[in-house]
Design a protein around this motif. Structure first.
Motif, mmCIF file in Angstrom:
data_model
loop_
_atom_site.group_PDB
_atom_site.id
_atom_site.type_symbol
_atom_site.label_atom_id
_atom_site.label_comp_id
_atom_site.label_asym_id
_atom_site.label_seq_id
_atom_site.Cartn_x
_atom_site.Cartn_y
_atom_site.Cartn_z
ATOM 1 N N ALA A 101 17.873 -20.827 3.901
ATOM 2 C CA ALA A 101 16.483 -20.727 4.350
ATOM 3 C C ALA A 101 16.233 -21.679 5.512
ATOM 4 O O ALA A 101 16.648 -22.836 5.472
ATOM 5 N N VAL A 102 15.557 -21.190 6.544
ATOM 6 C CA VAL A 102 15.306 -22.038 7.716
ATOM 7 C C VAL A 102 13.862 -21.945 8.187
ATOM 8 O O VAL A 102 13.171 -20.951 7.975
ATOM 9 N N LEU A 103 13.474 -23.018 8.846
ATOM 10 C CA LEU A 103 12.207 -23.079 9.542
ATOM 11 C C LEU A 103 12.561 -23.423 10.981
ATOM 12 O O LEU A 103 13.348 -24.349 11.220
ATOM 13 N N VAL A 104 12.045 -22.651 11.936
ATOM 14 C CA VAL A 104 12.267 -22.983 13.355
ATOM 15 C C VAL A 104 10.915 -22.867 14.036
ATOM 16 O O VAL A 104 9.964 -22.340 13.453
ATOM 17 N N GLU A 105 10.848 -23.342 15.274
ATOM 18 C CA GLU A 105 9.604 -23.089 16.016
ATOM 19 C C GLU A 105 9.895 -22.871 17.471
ATOM 20 O O GLU A 105 10.900 -23.331 17.990
ATOM 21 N N ASP A 106 9.002 -22.144 18.113
ATOM 22 C CA ASP A 106 9.086 -21.990 19.550
ATOM 23 C C ASP A 106 7.735 -22.357 20.151
ATOM 24 O O ASP A 106 6.702 -21.957 19.631
ATOM 25 N N THR A 107 7.790 -23.142 21.211
ATOM 26 C CA THR A 107 6.553 -23.620 21.825
ATOM 27 C C THR A 107 6.440 -23.117 23.253
ATOM 28 O O THR A 107 7.424 -23.108 23.983
ATOM 29 N N CYS A 108 5.235 -22.722 23.635
ATOM 30 C CA CYS A 108 4.995 -22.244 25.001
ATOM 31 C C CYS A 108 3.801 -22.974 25.595
ATOM 32 O O CYS A 108 2.875 -23.325 24.875
ATOM 33 N N LEU A 109 3.831 -23.126 26.902
ATOM 34 C CA LEU A 109 2.655 -23.585 27.631
ATOM 35 C C LEU A 109 2.220 -22.407 28.496
ATOM 36 O O LEU A 109 3.015 -21.902 29.296
ATOM 37 N N CYS A 110 0.990 -21.957 28.300
ATOM 38 C CA CYS A 110 0.554 -20.707 28.930
ATOM 39 C C CYS A 110 -0.651 -20.938 29.833
ATOM 40 O O CYS A 110 -1.634 -21.550 29.409
ATOM 41 N N PHE A 111 -0.567 -20.471 31.072
ATOM 42 C CA PHE A 111 -1.663 -20.635 32.031
ATOM 43 C C PHE A 111 -2.539 -19.385 32.006
ATOM 44 O O PHE A 111 -2.025 -18.263 32.181
ATOM 45 N N ASN A 112 -3.846 -19.571 31.852
ATOM 46 C CA ASN A 112 -4.726 -18.392 31.803
ATOM 47 C C ASN A 112 -4.736 -17.629 33.123
ATOM 48 O O ASN A 112 -4.763 -16.404 33.134
ATOM 49 N N ALA A 113 -4.689 -18.377 34.254
ATOM 50 C CA ALA A 113 -4.704 -17.700 35.560
ATOM 51 C C ALA A 113 -3.480 -16.809 35.720
ATOM 52 O O ALA A 113 -3.499 -15.845 36.485
ATOM 53 N N LEU A 114 -2.424 -17.123 34.998
ATOM 54 C CA LEU A 114 -1.181 -16.332 35.098
ATOM 55 C C LEU A 114 -0.986 -15.454 33.855
ATOM 56 O O LEU A 114 0.134 -15.076 33.538
ATOM 57 N N HIS A 115 -2.097 -15.196 33.166
ATOM 58 C CA HIS A 115 -2.073 -14.300 31.993
ATOM 59 C C HIS A 115 -1.028 -14.699 30.958
ATOM 60 O O HIS A 115 -0.310 -13.859 30.413
ATOM 61 N N GLY A 116 -0.910 -16.010 30.721
ATOM 62 C CA GLY A 116 -0.003 -16.464 29.652
ATOM 63 C C GLY A 116 1.340 -16.974 30.149
ATOM 64 O O GLY A 116 2.068 -17.607 29.407
ATOM 65 N N LEU A 117 1.687 -16.698 31.414
ATOM 66 C CA LEU A 117 2.928 -17.270 31.945
ATOM 67 C C LEU A 117 2.680 -18.756 32.233
ATOM 68 O O LEU A 117 1.543 -19.159 32.331
ATOM 69 N N PRO A 118 3.625 -19.643 32.394
ATOM 70 C CA PRO A 118 5.054 -19.357 32.373
ATOM 71 C C PRO A 118 5.652 -19.220 30.972
ATOM 72 O O PRO A 118 6.797 -18.792 30.869
ATOM 73 N N GLY A 119 4.897 -19.525 29.915
ATOM 74 C CA GLY A 119 5.466 -19.377 28.585
ATOM 75 C C GLY A 119 6.444 -20.489 28.319
ATOM 76 O O GLY A 119 6.142 -21.420 27.623
#
Ligand SMILES: O=c1nc[nH]c2c1ncn2[C@H]1C[C@H](O)[C@@H](COP(=O)(O)OP(=O)(O)OP(=O)(O)O)O1
Ligand SMILES: [Mg+2]
Length: 235
Positions: A101-119
Protein backbone atom coordinates in the motif's frame (compact mmCIF):
# COMPACT_ATOMS: atom_id res chain seq x y z
CA UNK A 1 -9.05 -10.93 0.41
CA UNK A 2 -9.83 -7.52 1.78
CA UNK A 3 -13.41 -6.38 1.43
CA UNK A 4 -14.01 -2.68 1.59
CA UNK A 5 -17.59 -1.60 1.74
CA UNK A 6 -18.53 2.04 1.84
CA UNK A 7 -20.75 2.79 4.80
CA UNK A 8 -23.50 5.32 4.13
CA UNK A 9 -22.70 8.73 5.57
CA UNK A 10 -25.14 9.60 8.31
CA UNK A 11 -25.90 13.26 8.84
CA UNK A 12 -27.73 14.04 12.03
CA UNK A 13 -27.13 17.79 12.04
CA UNK A 14 -30.56 18.67 10.64
CA UNK A 15 -32.29 16.67 13.34
CA UNK A 16 -31.01 18.72 16.24
CA UNK A 17 -33.72 21.37 16.23
CA UNK A 18 -36.47 19.03 15.17
CA UNK A 19 -36.86 16.09 17.43
CA UNK A 20 -34.82 15.05 20.45
CA UNK A 21 -35.84 11.40 20.06
CA UNK A 22 -34.52 11.34 16.53
CA UNK A 23 -31.33 12.98 17.76
CA UNK A 24 -30.81 10.25 20.35
CA UNK A 25 -31.56 7.55 17.84
CA UNK A 26 -29.30 9.25 15.31
CA UNK A 27 -26.40 9.34 17.76
CA UNK A 28 -26.96 5.71 18.66
CA UNK A 29 -26.91 4.64 15.00
CA UNK A 30 -23.82 6.74 14.40
CA UNK A 31 -22.01 5.12 17.32
CA UNK A 32 -23.09 1.65 16.26
CA UNK A 33 -21.77 2.33 12.76
CA UNK A 34 -18.47 3.57 14.17
CA UNK A 35 -18.13 0.18 15.90
CA UNK A 36 -18.51 -1.68 12.60
CA UNK A 37 -16.06 0.42 10.61
CA UNK A 38 -14.89 -1.48 7.55
CA UNK A 39 -11.60 -3.18 8.23
CA UNK A 40 -8.82 -2.82 5.69
CA UNK A 41 -6.11 -5.42 6.23
CA UNK A 42 -2.63 -4.61 4.91
CA UNK A 43 0.49 -6.72 5.07
CA UNK A 44 2.66 -3.68 5.89
CA UNK A 45 1.95 -0.05 6.82
CA UNK A 46 1.08 2.41 4.07
CA UNK A 47 4.33 3.77 2.63
CA UNK A 48 4.58 7.42 1.61
CA UNK A 49 6.83 7.42 -1.45
CA UNK A 50 8.57 10.54 -2.81
CA UNK A 51 11.94 11.64 -4.15
CA UNK A 52 11.58 15.09 -2.58
CA UNK A 53 13.11 15.52 0.89
CA UNK A 54 11.29 18.81 1.57
CA UNK A 55 7.92 17.27 0.77
CA UNK A 56 8.69 14.40 3.08
CA UNK A 57 9.60 16.83 5.87
CA UNK A 58 6.27 18.67 5.53
CA UNK A 59 4.19 15.49 5.35
CA UNK A 60 5.85 14.21 8.53
CA UNK A 61 5.26 17.55 10.29
CA UNK A 62 1.61 17.71 9.26
CA UNK A 63 0.67 14.10 9.95
CA UNK A 64 2.80 13.49 13.04
CA UNK A 65 1.65 10.08 14.22
CA UNK A 66 -2.03 10.68 13.45
CA UNK A 67 -2.00 7.87 10.87
CA UNK A 68 0.26 4.80 10.68
CA UNK A 69 2.65 5.22 7.77
CA UNK A 70 6.26 4.68 6.87
CA UNK A 71 8.29 6.63 4.31
CA UNK A 72 10.56 5.77 1.42
CA UNK A 73 12.67 8.03 -0.78
CA UNK A 74 12.37 6.80 -4.34
CA UNK A 75 12.52 8.96 -7.45
CA UNK A 76 9.23 8.51 -9.24
CA UNK A 77 8.90 9.32 -12.96
CA UNK A 78 7.86 12.87 -13.87
CA UNK A 79 4.62 12.31 -15.72
CA UNK A 80 2.53 14.71 -17.75
CA UNK A 81 -1.21 15.21 -17.91
CA UNK A 82 -4.01 16.34 -15.62
CA UNK A 83 -2.98 16.53 -11.92
CA UNK A 84 -5.29 13.76 -10.68
CA UNK A 85 -4.19 11.40 -13.43
CA UNK A 86 -0.50 12.09 -12.77
CA UNK A 87 -0.99 11.43 -9.08
CA UNK A 88 -2.93 8.19 -9.64
CA UNK A 89 -0.39 6.89 -12.11
CA UNK A 90 2.42 7.64 -9.64
CA UNK A 91 0.53 5.58 -7.05
CA UNK A 92 0.09 2.64 -9.45
CA UNK A 93 3.82 2.67 -10.26
CA UNK A 94 4.85 3.00 -6.60
CA UNK A 95 2.46 0.24 -5.44
CA UNK A 96 3.98 -2.13 -8.00
CA UNK A 97 7.52 -1.14 -7.03
CA UNK A 98 7.13 -1.72 -3.33
CA UNK A 99 4.45 -4.42 -3.64
CA UNK A 100 2.22 -2.89 -0.99
CA UNK A 101 0.00 0.00 0.00
CA UNK A 102 1.33 3.44 -0.92
CA UNK A 103 0.56 7.08 -0.54
CA UNK A 104 2.07 9.49 -3.09
CA UNK A 105 1.36 13.07 -4.03
CA UNK A 106 1.75 15.35 -6.97
CA UNK A 107 1.91 19.11 -6.61
CA UNK A 108 1.27 21.77 -9.24
CA UNK A 109 1.53 25.52 -9.36
CA UNK A 110 -1.15 26.82 -11.72
CA UNK A 111 -1.48 30.32 -13.19
CA UNK A 112 -5.03 31.49 -13.86
CA UNK A 113 -3.94 33.69 -16.79
CA UNK A 114 -2.53 30.53 -18.39
CA UNK A 115 -5.62 28.42 -17.61
CA UNK A 116 -3.82 26.23 -15.09
CA UNK A 117 -0.40 26.01 -16.75
CA UNK A 118 2.50 25.55 -16.08
CA UNK A 119 1.28 22.81 -13.73
CA UNK A 120 4.83 21.71 -13.20
CA UNK A 121 7.41 19.21 -13.52
CA UNK A 122 10.54 19.61 -11.52
CA UNK A 123 12.80 20.25 -14.55
CA UNK A 124 10.62 23.21 -15.46
CA UNK A 125 11.52 25.15 -12.31
CA UNK A 126 15.17 24.15 -12.53
CA UNK A 127 15.42 25.59 -16.02
CA UNK A 128 13.22 28.70 -15.69
CA UNK A 129 14.06 29.84 -12.18
CA UNK A 130 11.92 32.15 -10.07
CA UNK A 131 12.48 35.10 -12.41
CA UNK A 132 11.40 33.02 -15.38
CA UNK A 133 8.14 32.16 -13.58
CA UNK A 134 7.41 35.86 -13.07
CA UNK A 135 8.32 36.62 -16.67
CA UNK A 136 5.81 34.06 -17.90
CA UNK A 137 3.10 36.34 -16.51
CA UNK A 138 4.64 39.63 -17.71
CA UNK A 139 2.17 39.87 -20.58
CA UNK A 140 -0.83 39.46 -18.26
CA UNK A 141 -2.44 41.69 -15.66
CA UNK A 142 -3.78 38.69 -13.78
CA UNK A 143 -1.03 37.35 -11.51
CA UNK A 144 -3.36 35.07 -9.56
CA UNK A 145 -2.39 31.43 -9.14
CA UNK A 146 -3.18 28.40 -7.06
CA UNK A 147 -1.15 25.63 -5.51
CA UNK A 148 -2.72 22.23 -5.98
CA UNK A 149 -1.80 19.03 -4.21
CA UNK A 150 -3.23 15.64 -5.08
CA UNK A 151 -2.51 12.70 -2.79
CA UNK A 152 -3.26 9.19 -4.04
CA UNK A 153 -3.69 6.13 -1.89
CA UNK A 154 -3.33 2.71 -3.55
CA UNK A 155 -3.88 -0.29 -1.29
CA UNK A 156 -1.57 -2.45 -3.37
CA UNK A 157 -0.66 -3.31 -6.98
CA UNK A 158 -3.81 -3.61 -9.06
CA UNK A 159 -5.93 -1.48 -6.70
CA UNK A 160 -7.53 1.65 -8.13
CA UNK A 161 -6.06 4.66 -6.28
CA UNK A 162 -8.26 7.05 -4.28
CA UNK A 163 -7.39 10.76 -4.56
CA UNK A 164 -7.48 13.63 -2.05
CA UNK A 165 -7.17 17.18 -3.37
CA UNK A 166 -6.04 20.33 -1.53
CA UNK A 167 -5.89 23.78 -3.04
CA UNK A 168 -4.59 27.16 -1.85
CA UNK A 169 -5.25 30.39 -3.77
CA UNK A 170 -2.64 33.14 -4.11
CA UNK A 171 -0.58 35.18 -6.54
CA UNK A 172 2.84 35.14 -8.19
CA UNK A 173 5.29 37.75 -6.90
CA UNK A 174 9.03 38.47 -7.39
CA UNK A 175 10.94 35.97 -5.21
CA UNK A 176 11.14 36.72 -1.48
CA UNK A 177 12.51 34.49 1.29
CA UNK A 178 14.79 31.44 1.42
CA UNK A 179 15.02 29.47 -1.81
CA UNK A 180 15.21 25.98 -0.35
CA UNK A 181 11.88 24.55 -1.53
CA UNK A 182 10.72 24.83 -5.14
CA UNK A 183 8.55 27.80 -6.01
CA UNK A 184 7.81 28.78 -2.37
CA UNK A 185 9.54 32.22 -2.77
CA UNK A 186 7.24 33.34 -5.62
CA UNK A 187 3.88 32.16 -4.22
CA UNK A 188 2.04 34.51 -1.86
CA UNK A 189 -1.16 32.95 -0.53
CA UNK A 190 -4.31 35.11 -0.35
CA UNK A 191 -4.80 36.76 3.04
CA UNK A 192 -1.06 36.83 3.81
CA UNK A 193 1.62 39.50 3.31
CA UNK A 194 4.27 36.79 3.12
CA UNK A 195 5.31 34.28 0.51
CA UNK A 196 5.30 30.58 1.48
CA UNK A 197 9.11 30.85 1.74
CA UNK A 198 8.95 33.79 4.17
CA UNK A 199 6.49 32.04 6.49
CA UNK A 200 7.64 29.93 9.42
CA UNK A 201 7.12 26.26 8.50
CA UNK A 202 4.21 25.76 10.87
CA UNK A 203 2.40 28.77 9.36
CA UNK A 204 2.74 27.38 5.83
CA UNK A 205 1.57 24.00 7.10
CA UNK A 206 -1.64 25.55 8.49
CA UNK A 207 -2.85 26.87 5.15
CA UNK A 208 -0.94 25.01 2.46
CA UNK A 209 -2.30 22.96 -0.44
CA UNK A 210 -0.50 19.96 1.12
CA UNK A 211 -2.13 20.50 4.53
CA UNK A 212 -5.59 20.74 2.98
CA UNK A 213 -5.13 17.52 1.04
CA UNK A 214 -3.70 15.74 4.09
CA UNK A 215 -6.73 16.74 6.20
CA UNK A 216 -8.79 14.68 3.76
CA UNK A 217 -6.34 11.77 3.89
CA UNK A 218 -6.59 11.83 7.69
CA UNK A 219 -10.41 11.80 7.53
CA UNK A 220 -10.25 8.77 5.26
CA UNK A 221 -8.04 6.94 7.74
CA UNK A 222 -10.57 7.72 10.47
CA UNK A 223 -13.41 6.32 8.36
CA UNK A 224 -11.77 2.91 7.89
CA UNK A 225 -9.95 0.65 10.25
CA UNK A 226 -6.51 0.11 8.73
CA UNK A 227 -4.83 -2.88 10.37
CA UNK A 228 -1.48 -4.39 9.54
CA UNK A 229 -1.56 -8.16 9.68
CA UNK A 230 0.72 -10.61 8.00
CA UNK A 231 -1.43 -13.63 7.25
CA UNK A 232 -3.14 -15.21 4.25
CA UNK A 233 -6.13 -12.89 4.29
CA UNK A 234 -4.03 -9.87 3.45
CA UNK A 235 -3.97 -7.50 0.47
O1 LIG B 1 4.96 22.95 -1.41
C1 LIG B 1 5.73 23.23 -2.35
N1 LIG B 1 6.34 24.45 -2.44
C2 LIG B 1 7.17 24.76 -3.43
N2 LIG B 1 7.52 23.93 -4.42
C3 LIG B 1 6.95 22.69 -4.38
C4 LIG B 1 6.04 22.30 -3.38
N3 LIG B 1 5.66 21.02 -3.62
C5 LIG B 1 6.28 20.63 -4.74
N4 LIG B 1 7.06 21.64 -5.21
C6 LIG B 1 7.88 21.62 -6.43
C7 LIG B 1 8.88 20.53 -6.44
C8 LIG B 1 9.06 20.24 -7.91
O2 LIG B 1 9.97 21.16 -8.47
C9 LIG B 1 7.72 20.58 -8.51
C10 LIG B 1 6.94 19.38 -8.92
O3 LIG B 1 6.51 18.65 -7.84
P1 LIG B 1 6.31 17.08 -7.77
O4 LIG B 1 6.51 16.35 -9.03
O5 LIG B 1 5.04 16.89 -7.07
O6 LIG B 1 7.51 16.74 -6.77
P2 LIG B 1 8.90 16.03 -6.92
O7 LIG B 1 9.13 15.56 -8.30
O8 LIG B 1 9.94 16.94 -6.36
O9 LIG B 1 8.75 14.80 -5.92
P3 LIG B 1 7.98 13.38 -6.16
O10 LIG B 1 9.04 12.33 -6.11
O11 LIG B 1 7.04 13.25 -4.99
O12 LIG B 1 7.29 13.45 -7.48
O13 LIG B 1 7.03 21.37 -7.53
MG1 LIG C 1 7.77 14.54 -9.42
Amino acid sequence: MTSISLLPKFDISQNYLLNPIRVTLGLWVKEAMALVRAEVVLKKPVTFVTGNAKKLEEVKMILGNSIPFSTLRVDLPELQGEPEEISKEKARIAAKQIDGAVLVEDTCLCFNALHGLPGFEKWFLQKLGHEGLNNMLAAYKDKSAYALCVFSLALGPGFEPTTFVGRTEGKIVPARGPADFGWDPVFQPDGSDFTYAEMPKDEKNKISHRRRALDKVRDHFREYDFVVRNDDSQV
